[in-house]
Write a protein that holds these residues in place. Structure first.
Motif, PDB file in Angstrom:
ATOM      1  N   PRO A  48     -36.458  55.423 -65.736  1.00 46.13           N
ATOM      2  CA  PRO A  48     -37.630  55.045 -66.512  1.00 46.13           C
ATOM      3  C   PRO A  48     -38.432  53.992 -65.749  1.00 46.13           C
ATOM      4  N   GLU A  74     -36.865  62.739 -71.439  1.00 47.60           N
ATOM      5  CA  GLU A  74     -35.464  62.362 -71.256  1.00 47.60           C
ATOM      6  C   GLU A  74     -35.205  62.129 -69.771  1.00 47.60           C
ATOM      7  N   ASN A  75     -34.818  60.897 -69.428  1.00 44.71           N
ATOM      8  CA  ASN A  75     -34.555  60.590 -68.022  1.00 44.71           C
ATOM      9  C   ASN A  75     -33.147  61.025 -67.659  1.00 44.71           C
ATOM     10  N   LYS A  76     -33.062  61.842 -66.605  1.00 41.77           N
ATOM     11  CA  LYS A  76     -31.753  62.239 -66.088  1.00 41.77           C
ATOM     12  C   LYS A  76     -31.757  61.963 -64.587  1.00 41.77           C
ATOM     13  N   PRO A  77     -31.698  60.690 -64.220  1.00 45.09           N
ATOM     14  CA  PRO A  77     -31.809  60.343 -62.805  1.00 45.09           C
ATOM     15  C   PRO A  77     -30.585  60.791 -62.019  1.00 45.09           C
ATOM     16  N   GLY A  78     -30.771  61.047 -60.738  1.00 47.30           N
ATOM     17  CA  GLY A  78     -29.664  61.392 -59.862  1.00 47.30           C
ATOM     18  C   GLY A  78     -30.083  62.337 -58.768  1.00 47.30           C
ATOM     19  N   ALA A  79     -29.596  62.062 -57.547  1.00 46.11           N
ATOM     20  CA  ALA A  79     -29.836  62.928 -56.390  1.00 46.11           C
ATOM     21  C   ALA A  79     -31.312  63.279 -56.248  1.00 46.11           C
ATOM     22  N   ASN A  80     -32.174  62.249 -56.401  1.00 45.19           N
ATOM     23  CA  ASN A  80     -33.613  62.452 -56.195  1.00 45.19           C
ATOM     24  C   ASN A  80     -34.231  63.439 -57.166  1.00 45.19           C
ATOM     25  N   ALA A  82     -32.546  66.226 -58.229  1.00 43.59           N
ATOM     26  CA  ALA A  82     -31.842  67.517 -58.120  1.00 43.59           C
ATOM     27  C   ALA A  82     -30.907  67.752 -59.303  1.00 43.59           C
ATOM     28  N   LEU A  83     -30.396  66.641 -59.842  1.00 45.77           N
ATOM     29  CA  LEU A  83     -29.472  66.738 -60.972  1.00 45.77           C
ATOM     30  C   LEU A  83     -30.185  67.302 -62.204  1.00 45.77           C
ATOM     31  N   ARG A  86     -31.143  70.974 -61.671  1.00 44.48           N
ATOM     32  CA  ARG A  86     -30.038  71.906 -61.876  1.00 44.48           C
ATOM     33  C   ARG A  86     -29.822  72.135 -63.368  1.00 44.48           C
TER      34      ARG A  86
ATOM     35  N   PHE B  52     -30.459  48.966 -73.707  1.00 41.54           N
ATOM     36  CA  PHE B  52     -31.370  49.932 -73.117  1.00 41.54           C
ATOM     37  C   PHE B  52     -32.623  50.104 -73.970  1.00 41.54           C
ATOM     38  N   ARG B 183     -23.908  60.453 -51.565  1.00 40.31           N
ATOM     39  CA  ARG B 183     -24.681  60.916 -50.424  1.00 40.31           C
ATOM     40  C   ARG B 183     -24.992  59.735 -49.512  1.00 40.31           C
ATOM     41  N   LEU B 197     -23.241  67.499 -57.612  1.00 40.21           N
ATOM     42  CA  LEU B 197     -24.464  66.700 -57.671  1.00 40.21           C
ATOM     43  C   LEU B 197     -24.263  65.436 -58.499  1.00 40.21           C
ATOM     44  N   ASP B 198     -23.302  65.470 -59.421  1.00 42.79           N
ATOM     45  CA  ASP B 198     -23.044  64.301 -60.257  1.00 42.79           C
ATOM     46  C   ASP B 198     -22.604  63.116 -59.410  1.00 42.79           C
ATOM     47  N   ALA B 200     -23.562  62.803 -56.200  1.00 38.78           N
ATOM     48  CA  ALA B 200     -24.455  62.665 -55.046  1.00 38.78           C
ATOM     49  C   ALA B 200     -24.973  61.241 -54.875  1.00 38.78           C
ATOM     50  N   ASP B 201     -25.241  60.547 -55.983  1.00 35.72           N
ATOM     51  CA  ASP B 201     -25.733  59.177 -55.887  1.00 35.72           C
ATOM     52  C   ASP B 201     -24.605  58.166 -55.917  1.00 35.72           C
ATOM     53  N   VAL B 337     -30.428  48.904 -65.173  1.00 36.63           N
ATOM     54  CA  VAL B 337     -30.676  49.887 -66.228  1.00 36.63           C
ATOM     55  C   VAL B 337     -32.085  49.691 -66.799  1.00 36.63           C
ATOM     56  N   GLY B 339     -34.568  48.805 -65.184  1.00 39.10           N
ATOM     57  CA  GLY B 339     -35.584  49.037 -64.166  1.00 39.10           C
ATOM     58  C   GLY B 339     -36.057  47.764 -63.494  1.00 39.10           C
ATOM     59  N   ASN B 406     -27.499  57.425 -69.152  1.00 38.94           N
ATOM     60  CA  ASN B 406     -28.123  58.452 -68.312  1.00 38.94           C
ATOM     61  C   ASN B 406     -28.167  59.811 -68.993  1.00 38.94           C
ATOM     62  N   ASN B 407     -27.862  59.862 -70.293  1.00 37.81           N
ATOM     63  CA  ASN B 407     -27.742  61.133 -71.013  1.00 37.81           C
ATOM     64  C   ASN B 407     -26.818  62.080 -70.264  1.00 37.81           C
TER      65      ASN B 407
END
Lengths: 330, 497
Positions: A48, A74-80, A82-83, A86, B52, B183, B197-198, B200-201, B337, B339, B406-407
């Motif tokens: 966000p 809905e924010n689903k951050p991760g792997a730029n 890609a998450l 997917r 949050f 990554r 991918l979960d 990856a970060d 969290v 930001g 992160n939902n």
């Protein structure tokens, strides 16, 4: 692409198509009534507060108004991103789950990560393009550097900060320095703000940053813009040449679009396109674009797919030509 | 020093919503301070997802309130029940409970409240002056400086953590290893992600903290036999007499300074400050034999120092983005969290947040002083809540909370996994603190080291020739060699134990 991911992809595609075939029978009635009172979720693959998130929220409000249903970001951050991409691909293609998709994920990330780790455009339907964000090459005001030639005249290895591996920030500078024949080392940072700090503090010679993030420090006179990586002169920086004008063919932009899972009925895509179209017209949204230095790119899905596919092909070709490996050992 | 933003900060604090968050924070802090087993780090970790939904300033004000509020709360049970609610109030038991047995529980609580207030306030004032100075060096802090700072932080944490140096080092190494997952930020190569991918970060800090501190502590405390709560000793005459105040004024003064200094040091913080301040007073006293028999200074010194340290440990976090202890690491997570990137740019880019949080500590200290005395009985009653009721509720909040950040359902699995790890670590006598801190600093260490080497063109001498990183590395060497030089001499801290 090796044969295994290709086979896997075919399988996924087949399954998606099969799923969508089942939908079409009873789904046409639903599609006509879309959105039928049900809320719409818009994924954002970033945290966000970032540009993509702000864009999503600015649009969600307008679209919600137009369609008369709740539009939830809905924010689903991760792997730029890609998450989130997917996850979107696996959602029911009914128009109730969408995503604000970053172009870099489609046309730069595939050059930097292993095959299968980047999303494939074929897995998605595209509702509409949104806008483009320009990159600008900056240096700290005290460095005295003003042009690309000044960098060349340093006569040593130039260090450049990037906002991460597989980003437009990295690609734009790698291409520029390769074409200019300047010996340069990439130093990746974690996003725009740390890159900005490193450039301001003179930790790196230059950095490529999204215009909206750099403009405040440029106006304050603490950063000097050297070139922009835009197609044409940026209206906010009328005196800063583009890289093309400076003699280097390296247009790199961040682009954003609205994506839906593959197999979304065309009537639903149509309703969504109309809703986003009227959101783009709203005065508050136009002001938002101006305030954030965003250039509208409100093209239809087909055009956007062509744009991004061409970008990927172009970048793949030029990086090969200049032997640039975005993910390579540095 | 530009006073404008400082005054604006008070404006931020005095907004009704922020005052409310401050109040909620210190009340929760006092409650968990009273409850043995549930520490501030665990509470803040569990409540992270709740924040949050709140604006960044309010969220951090509340979390900070929990941290220093817990230092007050821990005193109450130490004095009345000989049951330290917090590690930082352990030494308070010696003289605090002795005073209570002499019928002077009110005096002990009163002097602790006054000491805490003075220590906290002195520390905020010093912080207001010092923090912008540190932040002034902001742009001089490049990758080499962060490399040196991260190294120093990990070393100090492992040196001073409870449970012995070897165990702390083991925990820290675990943290460093976990930081490697994800990554590669420099090449995009996958490391220990198993194609997922979960991952990856890398592993996300928030579920790790929630699992290790929150779930792990709950699981571990369920094993403990629930102790029957003694009827609290009657409390009267809470306001300390003039003679008591005179007797402890020196201890409060020294405790403030000592606590402030120890709080800033990486790995320092409230626990170490309280131990050191007690030891110092005992050594200075012409009648050391009075200590343990109900000496007022023996309560004043540690209680002042732990509050001063709790406050000053915000300095490295808010100015350099380096958490000095485990609780700060969790607050670091809270800022991310939200930001907000804690670091050199914070004072300048987000003055409302910086000064809002700093100035909220004045308000919080006043609130605590007002509340702690009349409400003592109420807080003690909290001890009657059975763990059988508290534990399931806490677990539920933790798991729901883990999802909402992160939902992501993957995060819930992570919390459970790290909850189990936290439990096992407790059983083996390993503190989760060094692990969490090394995890946070590990990423910083690796990225900064590699960035530095890119900048230096691979020549490591650059670390020593840059002034700030050179000094920090010299400090690293000194700290690393100190135990060898000291030989078998026992440290004052050990004498207290």
């Amino acid at each position: 692409m090796t044969s295994t991911p290709r086979a896997l992809f075919a399988l996924v595609l087949a399954l998606t198509l099969a799923g969508c075939g089942g939908n079409l029978g009873g789904g046409s009635g639903d599609a006509a009534a879309f959105p039928d009172g049900d809320p719409i979720t818009v994924y954002v693959g970033q945290d966000p507060g970032g540009s993509t998130d702000l864009i999503a929220r600015a649009l969600a409000e307008q679209v919600s108004h137009d369609l008369g249903v709740a539009v939830v970001v809905e924010n689903k951050p991760g792997a730029n991103g890609a998450l989130a991409a997917r996850e979107l691909a696996g959602k029911k293609p009914d128009g109730h789950t969408l995503m604000i998709f970053n172009g870099s994920l489609a046309y730069i990330t595939p050059l930097a990560v292993a095959a299968g780790q980047a999303p494939d455009l074929a897995d998605y339907d595209i509702v509409t393009g949104i806008s483009q964000d320009d990159y600008v090459l900056v240096t700290t005001a005290t460095s005295g550097l003003k042009t690309v030639d000044d960098l060349e005249d340093l006569g040593r290895t130039v260090t450049f900060g990037t906002t991460g591996v597989g980003t437009g920030s990295q690609l734009s500078q790698e291409l520029l320095f390769a074409q200019a024949g300047i010996d340069a080392t990439a130093v990746p940072f974690d996003g725009g703000s740390p890159t900005l700090t490193a450039v301001l503090g003179g930790q790196v010679d230059v950095g490529s940053i999204q215009l909206g993030e750099a403009v405040e420090q440029i106006e304050a006179g603490r950063l000097t813009p050297i070139v922009t990586f835009a197609q044409e002169r940026v209206s906010y920086l009328p005196r800063t040449p583009t890289a093309i004008e400076a003699g280097y063919d390296v247009p790199v932009q961040q682009s954003r679009a609205v994506f839906a899972p593959k197999g979304t009925p065309s009537s639903v895509i149509g309703s969504l396109e109309k809703a986003f179209g009227s959101a783009f017209e709203a005065g508050t949204y136009r002001a938002f674009n101006r305030d954030n230095q965003l250039t509208p790119n409100e093209v239809d899905g087909k055009t956007l797919r062509t744009q991004w596919t061409q970008s990927l092909d172009t970048y793949r070709a030029v990086t090969r030509e200049h032997r640039i490996d975005l993910g390579g050992e540095q | 020093m530009d006073i404008g933003p400082v005054i604006d900060g008070f404006g931020v604090v005095l907004e009704p919503a922020n005052l409310l968050y401050c109040l909620i924070g210190v009340v929760i802090g006092m409650l968990v301070g009273v409850l043995p087993g549930l520490g501030p780090a665990a509470t803040i970790a569990i409540l992270l997802p709740v924040t949050f939904e709140i604006e960044a300033v309010g969220a951090v004000i509340m979390l900070a309130g929990i941290f220093y509020g817990a230092q007050y709360g821990g005193t109450i049970t130490s004095v009345l029940l000989k049951l330290p609610g917090e590690a930082s109030s352990v030494v308070t038991v010696f003289d605090g409970h002795a005073l209570a047995r002499q019928g002077r529980a009110g005096t002990a609580l009163g002097i602790a409240a006054v000491g805490s207030f003075v220590g906290g306030t002195v520390s905020v004032v010093a912080m207001s002056v010092l923090a912008p100075v540190v932040a002034g060096f902001a742009l001089d802090f490049g990758p080499p400086e962060y490399t040196a700072l991260a190294l120093l932080g990990i070393l100090l944490v492992s040196t001073v953590a409870g449970g012995g140096r070897l165990k702390a080092l083991i925990a820290a190494c675990l943290g460093l290893l976990l930081a490697v997952v994800g990554r590669d930020a420099f090449t995009g190569g996958e490391r220990f992600t198993f194609g997922s991918l979960d991952l990856a970060d890398g592993l996300d800090f928030v579920p790790i903290a929630m699992g290790l501190f929150g779930l792990g502590e709950i699981l571990h405390s369920l094993e403990q036999r629930h102790r029957a709560v003694h009827a609290p000793v009657a409390v009267h005459d809470v306001w300390p007499s003039r003679a008591d105040l005179r007797q402890s004024s020196g201890a409060i003064g020294r405790g403030s300074v000592l606590g402030f200094v120890l709080g800033i040091l990486p790995g320092g913080g409230a626990v170490m400050a309280s131990l050191a301040a007690y030891a110092l007073e005992k050594r200075r006293s012409p009648h050391p034999e009075r200590f343990g028999q109900g000496a007022v200074e023996g309560v004043a010194a540690p209680e002042t120092a732990n509050n001063a340290a709790a406050t000053s440990s915000f300095i490295p976090l808010l100015t350099l983005g380096i958490p000095a202890n485990a609780t700060m690491a969790v607050i670091f997570g809270a800022l991310l969290v939200q930001g907000v990137a804690p670091g050199p740019q914070l004072v300048e880019e987000n003055p409302e947040l910086f000064w809002g949080v700093v100035n909220s500590m004045y308000v919080g200290n006043v609130l605590l002083l007002i509340m702690s005395i009349p409400l003592v009985g109420l807080f003690v009653r909290v001890l009657r809540v059975r763990p059988a009721v508290l534990a399931p509720i806490t677990v539920l909040i933790t798991l729901v909370g883990a999802y909402t950040v992160n939902n992501s359902t993957f995060d819930i699995a992570l919390v459970v996994a790290f909850g189990a790890l936290g439990y096992l670590m407790k059983k083996l006598g390993l503190e989760p603190g060094p692990l969490v801190l090394a995890f946070v600093l590990g990423t910083l260490l690796e990225d900064s080291l590699r960035r530095s080497l890119l900048l230096f063109g691979g020549d490591p001498t650059g670390f020593v020739t840059r002034p700030i990183s050179g000094v920090l590395l010299a400090a690293f060497v000194v700290v690393a060699l100190l135990p060898l030089a000291r030989g078998r001499r026992r440290e004052p801290v050990d004498q207290v134990r």
